[in-house]
Design a protein around this motif. Structure first.
Motif, short mmCIF file in Angstrom:
data_model
loop_
_atom_site.label_atom_id
_atom_site.label_comp_id
_atom_site.label_asym_id
_atom_site.label_seq_id
_atom_site.Cartn_x
_atom_site.Cartn_y
_atom_site.Cartn_z
N GLY A 29 -2.57 -2.83 -8.94
CA GLY A 29 -3.33 -2.35 -10.08
C GLY A 29 -2.55 -1.34 -10.90
O GLY A 29 -3.15 -0.56 -11.65
N ILE A 30 -1.22 -1.36 -10.78
CA ILE A 30 -0.41 -0.31 -11.43
C ILE A 30 0.09 -0.75 -12.80
O ILE A 30 -0.20 -0.11 -13.80
N ARG B 136 6.20 14.92 7.56
CA ARG B 136 6.46 13.80 6.64
C ARG B 136 5.89 12.48 7.13
O ARG B 136 5.72 11.55 6.35
N PHE B 137 5.57 12.37 8.41
CA PHE B 137 5.05 11.12 8.94
C PHE B 137 3.53 10.98 8.76
O PHE B 137 2.96 9.97 9.15
N ASP B 138 2.91 11.96 8.16
CA ASP B 138 1.48 11.87 7.85
C ASP B 138 1.32 10.98 6.61
O ASP B 138 1.70 11.38 5.51
N LEU B 139 0.77 9.79 6.81
CA LEU B 139 0.65 8.82 5.71
C LEU B 139 -0.74 8.77 5.12
O LEU B 139 -1.08 7.82 4.40
N SER B 140 -1.56 9.79 5.41
CA SER B 140 -2.86 9.85 4.74
C SER B 140 -2.65 10.06 3.25
O SER B 140 -1.63 10.62 2.81
N GLU B 141 -3.60 9.60 2.45
CA GLU B 141 -3.42 9.64 0.99
C GLU B 141 -3.18 11.06 0.49
O GLU B 141 -2.29 11.30 -0.34
N ASP B 142 -3.95 12.02 0.96
CA ASP B 142 -3.79 13.41 0.49
C ASP B 142 -2.41 13.95 0.85
O ASP B 142 -1.78 14.64 0.04
N ALA B 143 -1.93 13.63 2.06
CA ALA B 143 -0.62 14.12 2.47
C ALA B 143 0.49 13.49 1.64
O ALA B 143 1.45 14.18 1.24
N SER C 69 13.43 -4.83 -8.58
CA SER C 69 14.06 -4.93 -7.26
C SER C 69 13.89 -3.66 -6.44
O SER C 69 13.63 -3.72 -5.23
N SER C 70 14.01 -2.49 -7.07
CA SER C 70 13.84 -1.24 -6.32
C SER C 70 12.40 -1.08 -5.85
O SER C 70 12.15 -0.59 -4.74
N THR C 71 11.44 -1.50 -6.66
CA THR C 71 10.04 -1.40 -6.26
C THR C 71 9.72 -2.36 -5.13
O THR C 71 8.93 -2.04 -4.22
N LEU C 72 10.33 -3.54 -5.15
CA LEU C 72 10.14 -4.48 -4.04
C LEU C 72 10.68 -3.87 -2.75
O LEU C 72 10.05 -3.97 -1.69
N ALA C 73 11.84 -3.22 -2.83
CA ALA C 73 12.40 -2.56 -1.64
C ALA C 73 11.45 -1.49 -1.12
O ALA C 73 11.26 -1.33 0.09
N VAL C 74 10.85 -0.76 -2.04
CA VAL C 74 9.89 0.28 -1.66
C VAL C 74 8.69 -0.32 -0.95
O VAL C 74 8.23 0.21 0.07
N ARG C 75 8.18 -1.42 -1.45
CA ARG C 75 7.00 -2.02 -0.84
C ARG C 75 7.32 -2.59 0.54
O ARG C 75 6.48 -2.54 1.45
N VAL C 76 8.52 -3.11 0.71
CA VAL C 76 8.92 -3.58 2.04
C VAL C 76 8.96 -2.41 3.01
O VAL C 76 8.45 -2.49 4.14
N HIS D 226 3.19 2.64 -5.68
CA HIS D 226 3.26 1.36 -4.97
C HIS D 226 3.16 1.57 -3.46
O HIS D 226 2.56 0.74 -2.75
N ALA D 227 3.74 2.64 -2.95
CA ALA D 227 3.63 2.93 -1.52
C ALA D 227 2.18 3.16 -1.12
O ALA D 227 1.72 2.66 -0.09
N LEU D 228 1.44 3.88 -1.95
CA LEU D 228 0.02 4.12 -1.66
C LEU D 228 -0.74 2.80 -1.61
O LEU D 228 -1.61 2.60 -0.75
N GLU D 229 -0.42 1.88 -2.53
CA GLU D 229 -1.06 0.57 -2.49
C GLU D 229 -0.69 -0.18 -1.21
O GLU D 229 -1.54 -0.79 -0.56
N GLU D 230 0.59 -0.14 -0.86
CA GLU D 230 1.05 -0.90 0.30
C GLU D 230 0.53 -0.33 1.61
O GLU D 230 0.26 -1.07 2.55
N TYR D 231 0.36 0.99 1.68
CA TYR D 231 -0.18 1.60 2.89
C TYR D 231 -1.60 1.09 3.17
O TYR D 231 -2.07 1.11 4.31
N ALA D 232 -2.30 0.64 2.12
CA ALA D 232 -3.67 0.14 2.29
C ALA D 232 -3.71 -1.33 2.70
O ALA D 232 -4.78 -1.86 2.99
N GLU D 233 -2.54 -1.98 2.73
CA GLU D 233 -2.46 -3.39 3.12
C GLU D 233 -2.14 -3.49 4.62
O GLU D 233 -1.70 -2.52 5.24
N PRO D 234 -2.33 -4.67 5.23
CA PRO D 234 -1.93 -4.85 6.63
C PRO D 234 -0.44 -4.56 6.79
O PRO D 234 0.37 -4.95 5.93
#
Length: 415
Positions: free
Chosen positions: A82-83, A166-173, A237-244, A387-395
């Protein structure tokens, strides 16, 4: 015999853009993208209405696997996002025209809105002292010849090491990390201008890291707008790498590091540096025709022209060119850019992209060629976090393509 003669005539006749697109199985705008990347050569006859292509060259590209458009039902991996939407020579962030956002809001405001949906006027991102101290020490430890992208990478690693949570992946963190990481990266860069460190909006602080020239309001406006316009561009390409990386649940610092890695190359983040050098050469030689001719003779694409996703002018370039009109010192570089565009248009239908507009700014402000890549990387960090926030919400680990093995068939003797 007649059929053979007809085939020979067809092979000799040059193809129109539409015919070339049909042979390759792509859209006409994709054909121009192949031209801009040097994979096809176009030609326009005097008085002709469009470009033509050598059928043998088109067929050779098709045999090499000229990329076909996704069928919509095939097995190609797609991402729900949705970005960003790119449609009809416009780029929209969450449904809002990115050029309109750049015209009315600063980079930090747009970043916060993109992440949270909330527009906070006048918001300023600040770097935590521990992270900034670690980042500056890492930058200072680099060899003297290190460029700004080297400095950003070192600062990023140091900032990550300084953050035990840094390993806290909650949205606020993750949002807190993003708000602190971006100013840490900017403020860790060595200041080029004499005097105390610049304060205020992030664009002002970044300016003093890019050039010793004093900042005026119109120039800062262009830099701030460039940061907004470059925040995201769908699945580059950089955004795809980020989502992976996000799919594997890497932390935000590692996410940005993945983006930096894919950004490092002349075909992505560093493209504005090539356009920067092109404009300097045009200004030095006093003619775009000679410089463009040298590129064409050597079989090189002309930097700053053409984009895979825009059949016309890149809307980001259009917005920046309009703002550059108000920067007096940008006049010579702006005229050089326009001469490059008009000269190249005699040979192929290519339009200016954002790299050329960014190069006008960097040349006019006395910045190094690498400055455009620095602006690109810092701006895109905001989009990568979104994009990372979106991907964290996916399986997790959902991106696992299968390789098509082409090696020798087993079993083989032990070497």
């Amino acid at each position: 015999m007649a059929d053979q003669q007809t085939t020979q005539d067809t092979d000799k006749r040059r193809l129109s853009t539409r015919e070339a697109a049909e042979r390759l199985g792509v859209k006409p705008e994709t054909v121009y993208a192949y031209v801009s990347r040097g994979q096809l050569t176009s030609h326009r006859e005097p008085g002709g209405r469009g470009s033509t292509f050598d059928p043998k060259e088109v067929d050779a590209l098709a045999r090499r696997g000229g990329r076909r458009e996704p069928s919509g039902s095939g097995g190609e991996l797609t991402f729900r996002t949705g970005i960003t939407l790119i449609d009809r020579d416009h780029c929209y962030f969450r449904g809002v025209d990115s050029a309109e956002l750049a015209a009315h809001h600063g980079y930090e405001e747009v970043a916060e809105w993109l992440w949270t949906g909330e527009l906070r006027r006048g918001i300023r991102f600040t770097a935590p002292q521990d992270a900034l101290t670690a980042a500056r020490r890492a930058v200072q430890a680099l060899p003297a010849h290190s460029g700004q992208m080297d400095q950003l990478r070192a600062a990023l690693i140091a900032a990550a090491a300084a953050d035990p949570l840094r390993f806290d992946l909650s949205e606020d963190a993750v949002l807190d990390t993003a708000r602190s990481l971006i100013p840490t990266l900017v403020d860790a860069l060595p200041q080029q201008a004499p005097g105390p460190p610049a304060t205020g909006p992030l664009a002002s602080r970044l300016w003093s890291r890019l050039t010793p020239e004093p900042a005026d309001a119109p120039s800062l406006r262009v830099l701030d707008a460039a940061l907004v316009l470059l925040i995201d561009h769908d699945l580059a390409s950089s955004t795809l790498a980020v989502r992976v990386a996000a799919s594997a649940r890497a932390h935000p610092y590692a996410i940005v590091s993945a983006g930096f890695g894919a950004l490092d190359g002349a075909l992505h983040g560093a493209a504005s540096g090539l356009a920067h050098r092109l404009l300097l050469e045009v200004l030095d030689r006093g003619s775009a025709a000679a410089v463009v001719a040298d590129h064409l003779r050597a079989g090189r694409r002309v930097p700053g022209l053409g984009h895979l996703l825009y059949p016309g002018e890149d809307p980001r370039a259009r917005a920046l060119f309009a703002l550059l009109e108000d920067v007096p010192q940008a006049g010579p570089a702006l005229r050089a850019a326009r001469e490059v565009i008009t000269t190249t248009a005699r040979h192929t239908e290519l339009h200016a992209n954002v790299d050329l507009a960014l190069a006008v700014l960097t040349v006019a402000a006395g910045m190094p060629a690498e400055a455009g890549e620095t602006v690109f990387a810092l701006a895109r960090t905001t989009g990568w976090i979104a994009h990372a926030l979106e991907e964290y919400a996916e399986p997790p680990l959902r991106m696992r393509p299968s390789g098509q093995y082409t090696g020798p068939r087993p079993p083989r003797p032990l070497p």
